[in-house]
Design a protein around this motif. Structure first.
Motif, mmCIF file in Angstrom:
data_model
loop_
_atom_site.group_PDB
_atom_site.id
_atom_site.type_symbol
_atom_site.label_atom_id
_atom_site.label_comp_id
_atom_site.label_asym_id
_atom_site.label_seq_id
_atom_site.Cartn_x
_atom_site.Cartn_y
_atom_site.Cartn_z
ATOM 1 N N LYS A 76 56.485 1.689 87.169
ATOM 2 C CA LYS A 76 55.446 2.220 88.048
ATOM 3 C C LYS A 76 54.790 3.445 87.423
ATOM 4 N N ASN A 123 59.701 4.530 82.360
ATOM 5 C CA ASN A 123 60.086 4.405 83.766
ATOM 6 C C ASN A 123 60.582 2.976 83.985
ATOM 7 N N ASP A 135 52.520 9.324 101.575
ATOM 8 C CA ASP A 135 52.979 8.372 100.567
ATOM 9 C C ASP A 135 53.380 7.045 101.206
ATOM 10 N N PHE A 161 48.851 7.434 94.082
ATOM 11 C CA PHE A 161 49.964 8.260 93.631
ATOM 12 C C PHE A 161 49.594 9.022 92.362
ATOM 13 N N GLU A 208 51.909 3.461 100.213
ATOM 14 C CA GLU A 208 52.808 2.381 99.818
ATOM 15 C C GLU A 208 52.559 1.128 100.644
ATOM 16 N N TYR A 218 59.252 10.442 86.772
ATOM 17 C CA TYR A 218 58.500 9.452 87.548
ATOM 18 C C TYR A 218 58.778 9.616 89.033
ATOM 19 N N ASP A 219 57.924 8.983 89.805
ATOM 20 C CA ASP A 219 57.741 9.174 91.248
ATOM 21 C C ASP A 219 56.807 10.376 91.420
ATOM 22 N N SER A 220 55.738 10.139 92.144
ATOM 23 C CA SER A 220 54.703 11.171 92.227
ATOM 24 C C SER A 220 55.222 12.473 92.821
ATOM 25 N N ARG A 221 56.163 12.382 93.773
ATOM 26 C CA ARG A 221 56.661 13.609 94.384
ATOM 27 C C ARG A 221 57.509 14.427 93.413
#
Length: 202
Positions: free
Chosen positions: A52, A48, A100, A11, A104, A65-68
């Protein structure tokens, strides 16, 4: 900007590949962060709450945050053009989500063996995660290979990072044997300078 990262995370790699492709690596400082769900370590839990990475600290707003979320923000900010206009955009987003999901599931398999003692491990759980991976790989090969072979976008980058993680953490699964067309695509895509520059350490 500051990006909390670890070099083996697929990620995080997505974000760093985007920076390479956009020629903007010098605009983001890479801050090492390590930890697990059982021991957060230096994960940026104050930025975050999910603990993560990646997490992108900005000067003009809260940490992303969150790669997307991060890749959409950076693509917009840097005008990188890695999210195409609709209708191709919808395919790109589905492919990115599929990739993703592969990463995961592969990460959950890794946690099951790395964080649990032998008596605690569930072989059924591990195989259920791999079944997700295998179905997703089949979908990429059967449904999306023409898109993957087209102009560069975040769908392709996400798939490349997910496949790289499978090679790193689950080489015994030899995923390419059952998906030869996707494996051929990966052989070509992994040679991109941005992918070579972000290859995780063995």
């Amino acid at each position: 900007m500051k990006l909390y990262h670890a070099p083996t995370s697929p990620f995080v790699r997505k974000v760093v590949v985007l920076l390479h492709e956009a020629g903007a690596l010098d605009q983001v400082a890479l801050i090492p962060a390590v930890g697990t769900p059982l021991a957060p370590g230096t994960m940026p839990v104050d930025r975050n709450p999910l603990g993560k990475i990646p997490a992108l600290e900005r000067d003009d707003g809260p940490t992303l945050y969150d790669s997307r979320v991060i890749t959409r923000y950076l693509d917009h900010t840097l005008q990188a053009g890695l999210y195409p206009a609709a209708p191709r955009l919808w395919d790109t987003l589905v492919i990115e989500a599929t990739a993703d999901g592969i990463a995961e599931a592969a990460l959950l398999m890794r946690f099951e063996t790395a964080l649990r003692s032998e008596p605690q491990r569930s072989a059924d759980w591990i195989e259920a995660q791999w079944a997700k991976v295998d179905r997703a790989l089949a979908a990429l090969e059967q449904r999306w290979i023409s898109h993957l072979s087209g102009p560069l976008d975040m769908g392709q980058i996400a798939v490349g990072c997910a496949l790289g993680y499978l090679d790193l953490r689950h080489p015994d699964r030899a995923w390419g044997a059952g998906h030869p067309v996707l494996a051929d695509w990966w052989t070509t895509f992994r040679a991109r300078p941005a992918m070579q520059a972000t290859a995780p350490p063995a």
